[in-house]
Design a protein around this motif. Structure first.
Motif, PDB file in Angstrom:
ATOM      1  N   VAL A 234       0.965  -1.326   0.101  1.00  0.00           N
ATOM      2  CA  VAL A 234       0.168   0.131   0.132  1.00  0.00           C
ATOM      3  C   VAL A 234       0.662   1.126  -0.072  1.00  0.00           C
ATOM      4  N   GLY A 235       0.288   2.378  -0.583  1.00  0.00           N
ATOM      5  CA  GLY A 235       1.134   3.550  -0.512  1.00  0.00           C
ATOM      6  C   GLY A 235       0.750   4.586   0.584  1.00  0.00           C
ATOM      7  N   ASP A 236       1.179   5.728   0.188  1.00  0.00           N
ATOM      8  CA  ASP A 236       0.984   6.801   1.454  1.00  0.00           C
ATOM      9  C   ASP A 236      -0.442   7.442   1.271  1.00  0.00           C
ATOM     10  N   VAL A 237      -1.133   6.981   0.198  1.00  0.00           N
ATOM     11  CA  VAL A 237      -2.278   7.652  -0.021  1.00  0.00           C
ATOM     12  C   VAL A 237      -3.270   6.576  -0.108  1.00  0.00           C
ATOM     13  N   ASP A 238      -4.611   7.059   0.758  1.00  0.00           N
ATOM     14  CA  ASP A 238      -5.971   5.987   0.613  1.00  0.00           C
ATOM     15  C   ASP A 238      -6.482   5.930  -0.526  1.00  0.00           C
ATOM     16  N   PHE A 239      -5.936   4.962  -1.275  1.00  0.00           N
ATOM     17  CA  PHE A 239      -6.094   4.827  -2.807  1.00  0.00           C
ATOM     18  C   PHE A 239      -7.694   4.869  -3.162  1.00  0.00           C
ATOM     19  N   GLU A 240      -8.601   3.651  -2.330  1.00  0.00           N
ATOM     20  CA  GLU A 240      -9.592   3.829  -3.064  1.00  0.00           C
ATOM     21  C   GLU A 240     -10.480   5.135  -2.743  1.00  0.00           C
ATOM     22  N   ALA A 241     -10.218   5.607  -1.746  1.00  0.00           N
ATOM     23  CA  ALA A 241     -10.977   6.852  -1.405  1.00  0.00           C
ATOM     24  C   ALA A 241     -10.597   8.186  -2.146  1.00  0.00           C
ATOM     25  N   ALA A 242      -9.448   8.084  -2.435  1.00  0.00           N
ATOM     26  CA  ALA A 242      -8.929   9.393  -3.314  1.00  0.00           C
ATOM     27  C   ALA A 242      -9.095   9.066  -4.696  1.00  0.00           C
ATOM     28  N   ALA A 243      -9.241   7.796  -5.273  1.00  0.00           N
ATOM     29  CA  ALA A 243      -9.483   7.672  -6.470  1.00  0.00           C
ATOM     30  C   ALA A 243     -10.917   8.157  -6.982  1.00  0.00           C
ATOM     31  N   GLU A 244     -12.001   8.092  -6.053  1.00  0.00           N
ATOM     32  CA  GLU A 244     -13.186   8.398  -6.577  1.00  0.00           C
ATOM     33  C   GLU A 244     -13.230  10.189  -6.600  1.00  0.00           C
ATOM     34  N   ARG A 245     -11.934  10.927  -5.893  1.00  0.00           N
ATOM     35  CA  ARG A 245     -12.183  12.249  -6.222  1.00  0.00           C
ATOM     36  C   ARG A 245     -10.970  12.749  -7.261  1.00  0.00           C
ATOM     37  N   ALA A 246      -9.843  12.106  -7.246  1.00  0.00           N
ATOM     38  CA  ALA A 246      -8.936  12.666  -8.089  1.00  0.00           C
ATOM     39  C   ALA A 246      -9.209  12.652  -9.459  1.00  0.00           C
ATOM     40  N   GLY A 247      -8.732  13.481 -10.529  1.00  0.00           N
ATOM     41  CA  GLY A 247      -8.688  13.480 -11.882  1.00  0.00           C
ATOM     42  C   GLY A 247      -7.663  12.450 -12.321  1.00  0.00           C
ATOM     43  N   LEU A 248      -6.509  12.241 -11.734  1.00  0.00           N
ATOM     44  CA  LEU A 248      -5.432  11.062 -12.240  1.00  0.00           C
ATOM     45  C   LEU A 248      -5.137  10.880 -10.859  1.00  0.00           C
ATOM     46  N   ILE A 249      -4.317   9.439 -10.789  1.00  0.00           N
ATOM     47  CA  ILE A 249      -3.916   8.890  -9.624  1.00  0.00           C
ATOM     48  C   ILE A 249      -3.067   7.918 -10.019  1.00  0.00           C
ATOM     49  N   THR A 250      -1.932   7.684  -9.345  1.00  0.00           N
ATOM     50  CA  THR A 250      -1.114   6.641  -9.565  1.00  0.00           C
ATOM     51  C   THR A 250      -1.345   5.384  -8.615  1.00  0.00           C
ATOM     52  N   PRO A 251      -1.506   4.038  -9.266  1.00  0.00           N
ATOM     53  CA  PRO A 251      -1.632   2.928  -8.265  1.00  0.00           C
ATOM     54  C   PRO A 251      -0.158   2.628  -7.454  1.00  0.00           C
ATOM     55  N   VAL A 252      -0.421   1.937  -6.356  1.00  0.00           N
ATOM     56  CA  VAL A 252       0.683   1.078  -5.929  1.00  0.00           C
ATOM     57  C   VAL A 252       0.342  -0.389  -5.683  1.00  0.00           C
ATOM     58  N   PRO A 253       1.052  -1.169  -6.268  1.00  0.00           N
ATOM     59  CA  PRO A 253       2.444  -0.923  -7.024  1.00  0.00           C
ATOM     60  C   PRO A 253       1.966  -0.631  -8.623  1.00  0.00           C
TER      61      PRO A 253
END
Length: 281
Positions: A234-253
């Motif tokens: 897992v990364g430093d960002v709460d991916f699932e929640a952030a992905a709902e708001r972000a325009g672009l986001i990087t996955p980990v890994p």
């Protein structure tokens, strides 16, 4: 943002450049990897980098050193590699052990062979926009932004983290591209961190804490680059929640990591071209 796909294309381009350089000069680009001790993660990372070298037509010269090595002995090894004309780039795998002065070791790498961008000379060149090598992870991040047509100019960028080879240089590269940059870190009060992230058009997470950046703090449409890698993949960002708001986001890994290695290889060929006086037209 698909870092894996972009990294594959960059490695292919690097392989073509390496083959052309070898054809023109008879010399194969060479990256020396230096590993201190037998830390499992470090062993894996170095093995991965050496495998990528082979794919990119770069010769890998591996140096394994005991965990008991002294700073003076490590410095001597790095200086010898710096003076070896057959070595074009040098990577000292981090960490090197608490008893070693890591900064002294990094500074033993000749600037023209610092393809990992870890010396103060490289940081200064990067900060002032002078020729040199960028730190590989921040350099990979900038390549990702470019590939997805993200222009930092005029944007508010927040870098969460301030390490010498990730957070600090990432901010400097964004500043050089005319972003307004704010640094936050582990000592930033939570309320201030949240407020800064909520205003950010670009978020670079590089603090080394799992899910440290909360999804609800991401500005709708923001670009989120997660340079963290923590236990549990897992990364430093709460991916699932952030992905709902972000325009672009990087996955980990699959986001920043592959771009780090691809940038290292590209810069190794850059170094070889310069040292051999055979920079492509």
């Amino acid at each position: 943002m698909d870092g894996s796909g972009l990294a594959r294309r960059l490695v292919e381009e690097t392989a073509a450049r390496a083959a052309d350089l070898t054809r023109r000069t008879g010399a194969q680009p060479c990256l020396a990897t230096v590993l201190v001790g037998e830390d499992p993660a470090s062993v894996t990372y170095v093995r991965m980098k050496r495998a990528r070298c082979e794919k990119a037509g770069i010769r890998s010269h591996h140096v394994e050193l005991p965990a008991t090595i002294t700073t003076e002995e490590l410095v001597a090894t790095l200086r010898a590699l710096s003076e070896d004309p057959d070595v074009h780039g040098i990577l000292l795998q981090h960490p090197v052990g608490r008893h070693i002065d890591e900064r002294a070791a990094f500074e033993a790498i000749a600037p023209e062979k610092d393809v990992d961008g870890v010396t103060t000379s490289s940081f200064a060149s990067m900060s002032f926009g002078l020729p040199g090598f960028v730190s590989c992870t921040p350099g990979g991040i900038m390549r990702l932004l470019d590939a997805y047509d993200v222009d930092p100019a005029g944007k508010r960028a927040v870098v969460v983290g301030r390490s010498a080879i990730l957070g600090k240089p990432a901010g400097m590269l964004l500043l050089a591209r005319n972003a307004t940059v704010t640094y936050c870190h582990s000592y930033t009060p939570a309320a201030d961190l949240s407020a800064a992230v909520r205003e950010a058009d670009i978020v670079i997470a590089a603090v080394g804490r799992a899910r440290f950046i909360k999804g609800e703090d991401i500005k709708p449409g923001a670009v989120v680059v997660d340079a963290g890698y923590n236990e549990g993949n897992v990364g430093d960002v709460d991916f699932e929640a952030a992905a709902e708001r972000a325009g672009l986001i990087t996955p980990v890994p699959g986001g920043v990591g592959p771009m780090t290695i691809a940038t290292l290889l590209a810069q190794t060929v850059d170094a070889a071209e310069r040292q051999l006086g055979a920079t492509a037209a």
